[in-house]
Design a protein around this motif. Structure first.
Motif, short mmCIF file in Angstrom:
data_model
loop_
_atom_site.label_atom_id
_atom_site.label_comp_id
_atom_site.label_asym_id
_atom_site.label_seq_id
_atom_site.Cartn_x
_atom_site.Cartn_y
_atom_site.Cartn_z
N ARG A 248 0.85 -1.19 0.00
CA ARG A 248 0.00 0.00 0.00
C ARG A 248 0.88 1.24 0.00
NH1 ARG A 248 -2.16 -1.23 5.94
NH2 ARG A 248 -0.40 -0.43 7.10
N GLY A 249 0.45 2.23 -0.71
CA GLY A 249 1.22 3.47 -0.79
C GLY A 249 0.82 4.44 0.30
N ASN A 250 1.71 5.37 0.59
CA ASN A 250 1.38 6.41 1.55
C ASN A 250 2.26 7.62 1.33
OD1 ASN A 250 3.83 5.94 3.11
ND2 ASN A 250 2.82 4.12 3.89
N VAL A 251 1.83 8.73 1.85
CA VAL A 251 2.59 9.97 1.84
C VAL A 251 2.82 10.33 3.30
CG1 VAL A 251 2.58 12.41 1.20
CG2 VAL A 251 1.57 10.71 -0.34
N VAL A 252 4.07 10.61 3.64
CA VAL A 252 4.44 10.87 5.03
C VAL A 252 5.08 12.25 5.12
CG1 VAL A 252 5.88 10.10 6.96
CG2 VAL A 252 4.85 8.42 5.42
N ALA A 253 4.65 13.03 6.10
CA ALA A 253 5.28 14.32 6.38
C ALA A 253 5.89 14.23 7.77
CB ALA A 253 4.26 15.44 6.32
N THR A 254 7.14 14.66 7.89
CA THR A 254 7.82 14.64 9.19
C THR A 254 8.27 16.05 9.54
OG1 THR A 254 10.00 14.17 8.25
CG2 THR A 254 8.63 12.28 8.85
N ILE A 255 8.38 16.30 10.83
CA ILE A 255 8.81 17.60 11.31
C ILE A 255 9.56 17.37 12.63
CG2 ILE A 255 6.66 18.00 12.54
CD1 ILE A 255 6.87 20.95 11.83
N PRO A 256 10.70 18.02 12.84
CA PRO A 256 11.40 17.87 14.12
C PRO A 256 10.51 18.35 15.27
CG PRO A 256 12.83 18.91 12.50
CD PRO A 256 11.45 18.86 11.90
N MET A 257 10.61 17.68 16.39
CA MET A 257 9.77 17.99 17.54
C MET A 257 9.94 19.45 17.98
SD MET A 257 7.49 16.43 18.95
CE MET A 257 6.33 16.84 20.18
N ALA A 258 11.15 19.98 17.92
CA ALA A 258 11.38 21.37 18.34
C ALA A 258 10.60 22.34 17.47
CB ALA A 258 12.87 21.69 18.29
N VAL A 259 10.52 22.05 16.18
CA VAL A 259 9.76 22.91 15.27
C VAL A 259 8.27 22.77 15.54
CG1 VAL A 259 9.22 23.39 12.84
CG2 VAL A 259 11.56 22.80 13.50
N GLU A 260 7.81 21.55 15.74
CA GLU A 260 6.39 21.33 16.06
C GLU A 260 6.02 22.02 17.37
OE1 GLU A 260 2.42 19.85 15.81
OE2 GLU A 260 3.93 20.36 14.35
N ASP A 261 6.91 21.96 18.36
CA ASP A 261 6.64 22.62 19.63
C ASP A 261 6.56 24.14 19.45
OD1 ASP A 261 6.53 20.27 21.04
OD2 ASP A 261 8.59 20.41 21.82
N ALA A 262 7.42 24.69 18.61
CA ALA A 262 7.43 26.13 18.38
C ALA A 262 6.21 26.58 17.57
CB ALA A 262 8.72 26.54 17.67
N HIS A 263 5.71 25.72 16.73
CA HIS A 263 4.57 26.04 15.87
C HIS A 263 3.45 25.04 16.16
CE1 HIS A 263 7.17 28.70 13.55
NE2 HIS A 263 8.07 27.73 13.59
N ARG A 264 3.02 25.01 17.37
CA ARG A 264 2.07 24.02 17.88
C ARG A 264 0.96 23.69 16.88
NH1 ARG A 264 3.01 20.72 21.53
NH2 ARG A 264 3.97 22.32 22.76
N GLY A 265 0.91 22.41 16.49
CA GLY A 265 -0.15 21.93 15.63
C GLY A 265 0.07 22.12 14.14
N LEU A 266 1.26 22.55 13.73
CA LEU A 266 1.51 22.81 12.31
C LEU A 266 1.31 21.57 11.45
CD1 LEU A 266 2.46 24.71 10.07
CD2 LEU A 266 4.82 24.11 10.67
#
Length: 82
Positions: free
Chosen positions: A54-72
């Motif tokens: 099965r195919g998928n598309v994955v987006a990753t973000i470093p936790m520090a960036v996610e914490d700085a931009h809560r919910g991005l």
């Protein structure tokens, strides 16, 4: 039916896999949308996994960036339309 009624949806797993998770056109569209929205921050990486069961598309973000931009990342994934 009352406004608070619940609806139960049952998906046929083999059909979902065949029609959605292995649909190249659908995956292309999702990848295009996620890649476009991920351009808001250079730390967001988008990967496509196809050619497997099965195919998928994955987006990753470093936790520090996610914490700085809560919910991005959640916001990006919530805006994908098919």
């Amino acid at each position: 039916m009352s406004r608070n009624s619940r609806v139960k949806v049952v998906l046929n797993h083999p059909n979902v896999c065949r029609q959605l998770l292995n649909n190249t056109q659908l995956l292309d569209e999702v990848e295009y949308q996620v890649t476009g929205m991920a351009a808001v921050h250079p730390a967001i990486k988008v990967y496509r996994n196809s050619g497997v069961s099965r195919g998928n598309v994955v987006a990753t973000i470093p936790m520090a960036v996610e914490d700085a931009h809560r919910g991005l990342l959640t916001d990006i994934l919530g805006r994908v339309r098919i």
